[in-house]
Design a protein around this motif. Sequence first.
Motif, PDB file in Angstrom:
ATOM      1  N   GLY A  77      98.781 127.205 -25.601  1.00 12.19           N
ATOM      2  CA  GLY A  77      98.891 126.841 -27.017  1.00 12.19           C
ATOM      3  C   GLY A  77     100.223 126.183 -27.312  1.00 12.19           C
ATOM      4  N   LEU A  78     101.303 126.764 -26.782  1.00 13.13           N
ATOM      5  CA  LEU A  78     102.636 126.188 -27.000  1.00 13.13           C
ATOM      6  C   LEU A  78     102.750 124.847 -26.288  1.00 13.13           C
ATOM      7  CD1 LEU A  78     104.890 129.367 -26.574  1.00 13.13           C
ATOM      8  CD2 LEU A  78     104.345 128.190 -28.722  1.00 13.13           C
ATOM      9  N   ALA A  79     102.271 124.808 -25.043  1.00  7.24           N
ATOM     10  CA  ALA A  79     102.389 123.580 -24.243  1.00  7.24           C
ATOM     11  C   ALA A  79     101.582 122.444 -24.871  1.00  7.24           C
ATOM     12  CB  ALA A  79     101.924 123.842 -22.810  1.00  7.24           C
ATOM     13  N   ASN A  80     100.396 122.758 -25.426  1.00  8.77           N
ATOM     14  CA  ASN A  80      99.577 121.708 -26.038  1.00  8.77           C
ATOM     15  C   ASN A  80     100.126 121.256 -27.387  1.00  8.77           C
ATOM     16  OD1 ASN A  80      97.798 121.720 -23.898  1.00  8.77           O
ATOM     17  ND2 ASN A  80      96.446 123.245 -24.837  1.00  8.77           N
ATOM     18  N   SER A  81     100.721 122.193 -28.136  1.00  7.30           N
ATOM     19  CA  SER A  81     101.273 121.803 -29.441  1.00  7.30           C
ATOM     20  C   SER A  81     102.563 121.013 -29.291  1.00  7.30           C
ATOM     21  CB  SER A  81     101.587 123.025 -30.298  1.00  7.30           C
ATOM     22  OG  SER A  81     100.468 123.838 -30.407  1.00  7.30           O
ATOM     23  N   HIS A  82     103.308 121.306 -28.210  1.00 14.66           N
ATOM     24  CA  HIS A  82     104.616 120.663 -28.033  1.00 14.66           C
ATOM     25  C   HIS A  82     104.789 120.159 -26.605  1.00 14.66           C
ATOM     26  CE1 HIS A  82     105.718 122.124 -31.960  1.00 14.66           C
ATOM     27  NE2 HIS A  82     105.387 123.351 -31.605  1.00 14.66           N
ATOM     28  N   PRO A  83     103.944 119.197 -26.182  1.00 11.34           N
ATOM     29  CA  PRO A  83     104.012 118.724 -24.791  1.00 11.34           C
ATOM     30  C   PRO A  83     105.388 118.159 -24.433  1.00 11.34           C
ATOM     31  CG  PRO A  83     102.556 117.323 -26.113  1.00 11.34           C
ATOM     32  CD  PRO A  83     102.905 118.508 -26.958  1.00 11.34           C
ATOM     33  N   GLU A  84     106.069 117.578 -25.437  1.00 16.41           N
ATOM     34  CA  GLU A  84     107.372 116.958 -25.160  1.00 16.41           C
ATOM     35  C   GLU A  84     108.407 117.979 -24.687  1.00 16.41           C
ATOM     36  OE1 GLU A  84     106.131 117.652 -28.099  1.00 16.41           O
ATOM     37  OE2 GLU A  84     107.734 118.407 -29.392  1.00 16.41           O
ATOM     38  N   VAL A  85     108.196 119.259 -25.038  1.00 17.16           N
ATOM     39  CA  VAL A  85     109.184 120.285 -24.672  1.00 17.16           C
ATOM     40  C   VAL A  85     109.150 120.575 -23.168  1.00 17.16           C
ATOM     41  CG1 VAL A  85     109.949 122.671 -25.089  1.00 17.16           C
ATOM     42  CG2 VAL A  85     109.051 121.312 -26.977  1.00 17.16           C
ATOM     43  N   ILE A  86     107.973 120.428 -22.558  1.00 17.61           N
ATOM     44  CA  ILE A  86     107.893 120.795 -21.135  1.00 17.61           C
ATOM     45  C   ILE A  86     107.636 119.604 -20.213  1.00 17.61           C
ATOM     46  CG2 ILE A  86     107.208 123.203 -21.523  1.00 17.61           C
ATOM     47  CD1 ILE A  86     104.342 122.342 -20.756  1.00 17.61           C
ATOM     48  N   LYS A  87     107.500 118.405 -20.788  1.00 14.55           N
ATOM     49  CA  LYS A  87     107.081 117.267 -19.947  1.00 14.55           C
ATOM     50  C   LYS A  87     108.102 116.879 -18.869  1.00 14.55           C
ATOM     51  CE  LYS A  87     108.644 113.099 -22.336  1.00 14.55           C
ATOM     52  NZ  LYS A  87     109.509 113.522 -23.424  1.00 14.55           N
ATOM     53  N   ASN A  88     109.370 117.249 -19.064  1.00 14.78           N
ATOM     54  CA  ASN A  88     110.381 116.845 -18.084  1.00 14.78           C
ATOM     55  C   ASN A  88     110.501 117.769 -16.876  1.00 14.78           C
ATOM     56  OD1 ASN A  88     111.109 114.569 -19.510  1.00 14.78           O
ATOM     57  ND2 ASN A  88     112.493 115.757 -20.833  1.00 14.78           N
ATOM     58  N   TYR A  89     109.692 118.811 -16.839  1.00 17.14           N
ATOM     59  CA  TYR A  89     109.797 119.752 -15.715  1.00 17.14           C
ATOM     60  C   TYR A  89     108.700 119.485 -14.714  1.00 17.14           C
ATOM     61  CZ  TYR A  89     112.873 121.842 -19.041  1.00 17.14           C
ATOM     62  OH  TYR A  89     113.897 122.020 -19.937  1.00 17.14           O
ATOM     63  N   ASN A  90     109.052 119.553 -13.428  1.00 19.17           N
ATOM     64  CA  ASN A  90     107.988 119.392 -12.432  1.00 19.17           C
ATOM     65  C   ASN A  90     107.799 120.598 -11.520  1.00 19.17           C
ATOM     66  OD1 ASN A  90     110.378 118.628 -11.229  1.00 19.17           O
ATOM     67  ND2 ASN A  90     109.934 116.457 -11.566  1.00 19.17           N
ATOM     68  N   THR A  91     108.557 121.670 -11.756  1.00 19.87           N
ATOM     69  CA  THR A  91     108.305 122.925 -11.028  1.00 19.87           C
ATOM     70  C   THR A  91     108.401 124.099 -12.004  1.00 19.87           C
ATOM     71  OG1 THR A  91     110.624 123.397 -10.513  1.00 19.87           O
ATOM     72  CG2 THR A  91     109.431 122.012  -8.928  1.00 19.87           C
ATOM     73  N   PRO A  92     107.660 125.188 -11.721  1.00 20.79           N
ATOM     74  CA  PRO A  92     107.735 126.351 -12.618  1.00 20.79           C
ATOM     75  C   PRO A  92     109.121 126.997 -12.601  1.00 20.79           C
ATOM     76  CG  PRO A  92     106.316 126.812 -10.700  1.00 20.79           C
ATOM     77  CD  PRO A  92     106.636 125.353 -10.674  1.00 20.79           C
ATOM     78  N   LEU A  93     109.759 127.046 -11.431  1.00 26.10           N
ATOM     79  CA  LEU A  93     111.090 127.673 -11.377  1.00 26.10           C
ATOM     80  C   LEU A  93     112.105 126.837 -12.160  1.00 26.10           C
ATOM     81  CD1 LEU A  93     111.150 128.914  -7.657  1.00 26.10           C
ATOM     82  CD2 LEU A  93     111.140 130.354  -9.701  1.00 26.10           C
ATOM     83  N   GLY A  94     111.948 125.516 -12.095  1.00 29.26           N
ATOM     84  CA  GLY A  94     112.831 124.635 -12.865  1.00 29.26           C
ATOM     85  C   GLY A  94     112.664 124.881 -14.362  1.00 29.26           C
ATOM     86  N   LEU A  95     111.412 125.071 -14.765  1.00 29.46           N
ATOM     87  CA  LEU A  95     111.129 125.334 -16.179  1.00 29.46           C
ATOM     88  C   LEU A  95     111.726 126.679 -16.611  1.00 29.46           C
ATOM     89  CD1 LEU A  95     107.752 124.692 -17.948  1.00 29.46           C
ATOM     90  CD2 LEU A  95     108.898 126.855 -18.272  1.00 29.46           C
ATOM     91  N   LEU A  96     111.504 127.710 -15.801  1.00 34.40           N
ATOM     92  CA  LEU A  96     112.023 129.038 -16.171  1.00 34.40           C
ATOM     93  C   LEU A  96     113.548 129.028 -16.259  1.00 34.40           C
ATOM     94  CD1 LEU A  96     109.771 131.426 -14.016  1.00 34.40           C
ATOM     95  CD2 LEU A  96     109.542 130.835 -16.434  1.00 34.40           C
ATOM     96  N   TYR A  97     114.162 128.307 -15.329  1.00 33.81           N
ATOM     97  CA  TYR A  97     115.625 128.222 -15.298  1.00 33.81           C
ATOM     98  C   TYR A  97     116.167 127.654 -16.610  1.00 33.81           C
ATOM     99  CZ  TYR A  97     120.245 127.184 -13.387  1.00 33.81           C
ATOM    100  OH  TYR A  97     121.600 127.141 -13.160  1.00 33.81           O
ATOM    101  N   CYS A  98     115.363 126.814 -17.262  1.00 31.71           N
ATOM    102  CA  CYS A  98     115.827 126.091 -18.462  1.00 31.71           C
ATOM    103  C   CYS A  98     115.357 126.671 -19.782  1.00 31.71           C
ATOM    104  CB  CYS A  98     115.384 124.632 -18.361  1.00 31.71           C
ATOM    105  SG  CYS A  98     116.232 123.766 -17.043  1.00 31.71           S
ATOM    106  N   ILE A  99     114.700 127.835 -19.788  1.00 32.57           N
ATOM    107  CA  ILE A  99     114.189 128.374 -21.068  1.00 32.57           C
ATOM    108  C   ILE A  99     115.326 128.516 -22.062  1.00 32.57           C
ATOM    109  CG2 ILE A  99     113.058 130.294 -22.269  1.00 32.57           C
ATOM    110  CD1 ILE A  99     111.780 131.104 -19.684  1.00 32.57           C
ATOM    111  N   GLU A 100     116.379 129.201 -21.611  1.00 37.47           N
ATOM    112  CA  GLU A 100     117.475 129.528 -22.525  1.00 37.47           C
ATOM    113  C   GLU A 100     118.222 128.282 -23.011  1.00 37.47           C
ATOM    114  OE1 GLU A 100     118.715 132.604 -23.449  1.00 37.47           O
ATOM    115  OE2 GLU A 100     120.877 132.387 -23.657  1.00 37.47           O
ATOM    116  N   ASP A 101     118.589 127.405 -22.078  1.00 38.17           N
ATOM    117  CA  ASP A 101     119.496 126.308 -22.433  1.00 38.17           C
ATOM    118  C   ASP A 101     118.805 125.029 -22.888  1.00 38.17           C
ATOM    119  OD1 ASP A 101     121.650 127.896 -21.930  1.00 38.17           O
ATOM    120  OD2 ASP A 101     121.928 127.210 -19.873  1.00 38.17           O
ATOM    121  N   HIS A 102     117.521 124.888 -22.589  1.00 36.50           N
ATOM    122  CA  HIS A 102     116.835 123.666 -23.010  1.00 36.50           C
ATOM    123  C   HIS A 102     115.587 123.940 -23.839  1.00 36.50           C
ATOM    124  CE1 HIS A 102     119.436 120.952 -20.797  1.00 36.50           C
ATOM    125  NE2 HIS A 102     119.459 121.879 -19.861  1.00 36.50           N
ATOM    126  N   ILE A 103     114.643 124.687 -23.263  1.00 28.32           N
ATOM    127  CA  ILE A 103     113.340 124.841 -23.929  1.00 28.32           C
ATOM    128  C   ILE A 103     113.485 125.494 -25.297  1.00 28.32           C
ATOM    129  CG2 ILE A 103     111.083 125.973 -23.776  1.00 28.32           C
ATOM    130  CD1 ILE A 103     111.122 125.329 -20.810  1.00 28.32           C
TER     131      ILE A 103
END
Length: 180
Positions: A77-103
Amino acid sequence: MKGIVFTEFLEMVESKFGLETLDNIIENGQLPSEGIYTSVGTYDFNEMVTLITNLSEETNIPVGDLIYAFGLYLFAGLANSHPEVIKNYNTPLGLLYCIEDHIHVHVKKLYPDAELPSFKVLDKTDTSISMVYSSSRGLYRLAHGLIEKAFEHFGGTATITYDLLKEDGTEVKFDIVQNG
Ligand code: HEM
């Protein structure tokens, strides 16, 4: 708590448990908003607690398990409503690493009154990450579901374990190891 969380929650209840259960959990006069939410609105966190407690009573499923199931549901639901927030990540660990400082920083720009948890990274390797979730809301089971779906989003899976650093779940350490 943001309305998008409420609208996604009610959608999950309807799709997993049906319209009758949905009506039963909102139509008992305990909800100031009477079960009517808009995605950009902001509502008292206690309303979410009431909805989940009612759902638990209605379904006989423990609250924690429902929160985890909601985390699994909410990621898409979050990813579909706000695709721009996660589109720059290409790995799950990269995404998790950035929750606090970017996402969640991005989320705060979209919703200035969002109340977000913090995720402090303790350790990261090419295949694992350890981080501490903290939030007065204690929604670590929600975080667990979201993390699991972040891996599925990239076509993978992970082994996710957690330790409660505080008994009330307001501070929880996650150890996440990518499978395969
Ligand atoms: C709230 C975790 C990714 C948007 C939350 C909460 C948790 C969480 C646990 C509940 C609030 C709390 O515990 O205090 C995570 C994790 C993510 C992730 C583990 C990645 C796996 C995202 C993404 C978006 C997003 C990609 C948007 C595209 C939000 C919003 C809220 C929220 C809108 C609600 C804030 C409020 O109600 O005021 N997040 N999140 N999150 N997150 Fe994230």
